[in-house]
Scaffold this active site. Structure first.
Site, PDB file in Angstrom:
ATOM      1  N   ARG A  63      19.713 -31.517 -50.326  1.00  0.00           N
ATOM      2  CA  ARG A  63      20.394 -30.234 -50.094  1.00  0.00           C
ATOM      3  C   ARG A  63      21.701 -30.126 -50.864  1.00  0.00           C
ATOM      4  NH1 ARG A  63      22.935 -30.277 -44.511  1.00  0.00           N
ATOM      5  NH2 ARG A  63      24.367 -31.537 -45.762  1.00  0.00           N
TER       6      ARG A  63
ATOM      7  N   TYR B  54      20.086 -47.834 -50.960  1.00  0.00           N
ATOM      8  CA  TYR B  54      21.343 -47.112 -50.767  1.00  0.00           C
ATOM      9  C   TYR B  54      21.319 -46.327 -49.460  1.00  0.00           C
ATOM     10  CZ  TYR B  54      25.039 -43.699 -51.058  1.00  0.00           C
ATOM     11  OH  TYR B  54      26.128 -42.924 -50.742  1.00  0.00           O
TER      12      TYR B  54
ATOM     13  N   ARG C 151      29.162 -37.847 -58.062  1.00  0.00           N
ATOM     14  CA  ARG C 151      28.532 -39.054 -57.495  1.00  0.00           C
ATOM     15  C   ARG C 151      27.152 -38.629 -57.065  1.00  0.00           C
ATOM     16  NH1 ARG C 151      28.142 -44.141 -57.222  1.00  0.00           N
ATOM     17  NH2 ARG C 151      28.733 -44.906 -55.199  1.00  0.00           N
TER      18      ARG C 151
ATOM     19  N   PHE D 131      20.145 -35.986 -28.257  1.00  0.00           N
ATOM     20  CA  PHE D 131      21.093 -36.433 -29.277  1.00  0.00           C
ATOM     21  C   PHE D 131      20.362 -36.840 -30.561  1.00  0.00           C
ATOM     22  CE2 PHE D 131      23.174 -40.073 -31.309  1.00  0.00           C
ATOM     23  CZ  PHE D 131      24.409 -39.531 -31.629  1.00  0.00           C
TER      24      PHE D 131
END
Length: 414
Positions: free
Chosen positions: A212, A168, A225, A285
């Protein structure tokens, strides 16, 4: 009061916070004039302010591609996250989303707040996407197609095993890592990273978010969910929602620590991925979110508050990470410090203590072996030496001046 208390406790946060505020204001002024690009960059800053800031530092063409990539995936994620949409409606949209990006007439109303605006006015994103170079378009389409198919698979499938959990997370985040690696390569700035390393970059961030956000996700309306794998949580409670019951606090913390230990397995891959980057802007980044992730894990570990409320890094520390992350030495230092902080919280009686410590020591060894830890001053692990009275005095003087100025203006306008 909370922010003021944090500043009083950490007065050296003030300067990085001011720099971050200035950078945010400066980024807002750089929004393009064209309506579709103006929408995209404005929306980017609304759905992720910190991500929007680091994107702005990329080169112009790559910056546009990453902006659109992010918004397309945020839109896809908005469809997946909206629990009010039936599976019969949701699954076809997810599977066909990679085609919708080419259709500037397509939109689908779902989500809330800024995400609803993104979905209602998705034609702006499509118009911007169609202006990207072919290589960028192909990379975005490919990842969107694979992610949509993966999300559709898990709409009607529970996350049972750890393998399910990894699968997932691969679909919703690992593929983001693969896509970004493709965009970096298409820009000519970087070599193409391996899928394994790219996947780990995404999994480390996604697993941190899943850990978290336990309370927010399980309390979601109209239905929760959840993506904590049964293989882990069933060792501690009969039902996943039982973790938030006070009577299960001890078991909840053990389960939480098990989840954090699982996430740590990706940290060494992340360090390897970042050490291979050449372009300074691309490096920042990538590096800033990874440091934020291990910092968040160190905060969540052994912390019952994950099941009671919001757990996140203080704004000042976030500002410091953004301000001070410039080289791989900074990354090694931050990973080492946060892993030390996390290790200090390990309870020897915790059922996963041995595995947790082993993974943390592996991270620490990688950081030490880099040779980058010798000449630095930690901003993460701070000495408990009380308040810095000089800086506090300065802060109060500035606040007093601002208050007097604002009061004077109000009086003059009255």
């Amino acid at each position: 009061m909370g922010s003021l208390r944090a500043i009083l406790k950490h007065p050296d946060d003030v300067y990085p916070l001011l720099k971050l505020k200035y950078a945010a204001n400066n980024a807002a002024k750089q929004i393009p004039a064209e309506p579709h690009w103006a929408f995209c960059y404005s929306m980017l800053h609304k759905v992720s302010r910190s991500f929007g800031l680091v994107i702005q530092q990329l080169g112009p063409q790559l910056r546009d591609a990453v902006c659109i990539f992010y918004l397309v995936l945020r839109a896809l994620d908005t469809v997946e996250d909206d629990t009010s949409i039936s599976a019969e409606v949701k699954v076809p949209i997810l599977k066909n989303f990679h085609r919708h990006v080419y259709d500037n007439d397509w939109h689908f109303s779902c989500g809330t707040k800024e995400y609803k605006v993104l979905m209602d006015e998705f034609h702006h994103v499509s118009n911007a996407f169609l202006e990207l170079a072919k290589g960028y378009q192909e990379a975005i389409e490919d990842i969107t197609m694979r992610m949509g198919a993966g999300m559709a698979k898990f709409i009607c499938k529970e996350v049972e095993s750890i393998d399910d959990y990894d699968e997932y997370c691969h679909y919703v985040a690992g593929l983001v890592g693969l896509g970004l690696s493709k965009l970096f390569h298409a820009s000519g700035a970087e070599d193409l990273a391996t899928d394994t390393l790219s996947n780990s970059m995404g999994l480390f961030l996604q697993k941190t978010n899943i850990i978290r956000d336990y309370l927010e996700d399980i309390n979601e309306i109209p239905k929760s969910r959840m993506f904590w794998p049964r293989e882990i949580w069933s060792k501690y409670v009969d039902k996943l929602e039982d973790l938030k019951s006070e009577e299960n606090s001890a078991k909840a913390v053990q389960c939480l620590n098990d989840m954090v230990t699982n996430a740590l397995i990706h940290a060494e891959d992340c360090l390897k991925y970042m050490s291979d980057l050449r372009d300074p802007a691309i490096f920042r980044f990538c590096a800033i979110p990874q440091i934020m992730a291990i910092g968040t894990l160190s905060l969540c570990f052994n912390n019952i508050q994950v099941f009671r409320g919001v757990v996140k890094l203080r704004r000042g520390l976030t500002a410091k990470v953004i301000d001070r992350t410039k080289t791989m030495s900074d990354v090694y230092g931050a990973f080492f410090d946060f892993s030390c902080l996390l290790k200090s919280k390990v309870d020897k009686e915790d059922p996963n203590a041995t595995i947790t410590v082993s993974r943390l020591e592996a991270i620490q060894k990688t950081c030490k072996d880099s040779g980058a830890l010798t000449k630095r001053k930690s901003y993460i692990i701070e000495k408990e030496s009380g308040y810095n009275s000089v800086l506090i005095a300065i802060i109060f003087i500035i606040l007093a001046i601002l208050y007097a100025y604002l009061s004077s203006n109000l009086s003059n306008n009255a």
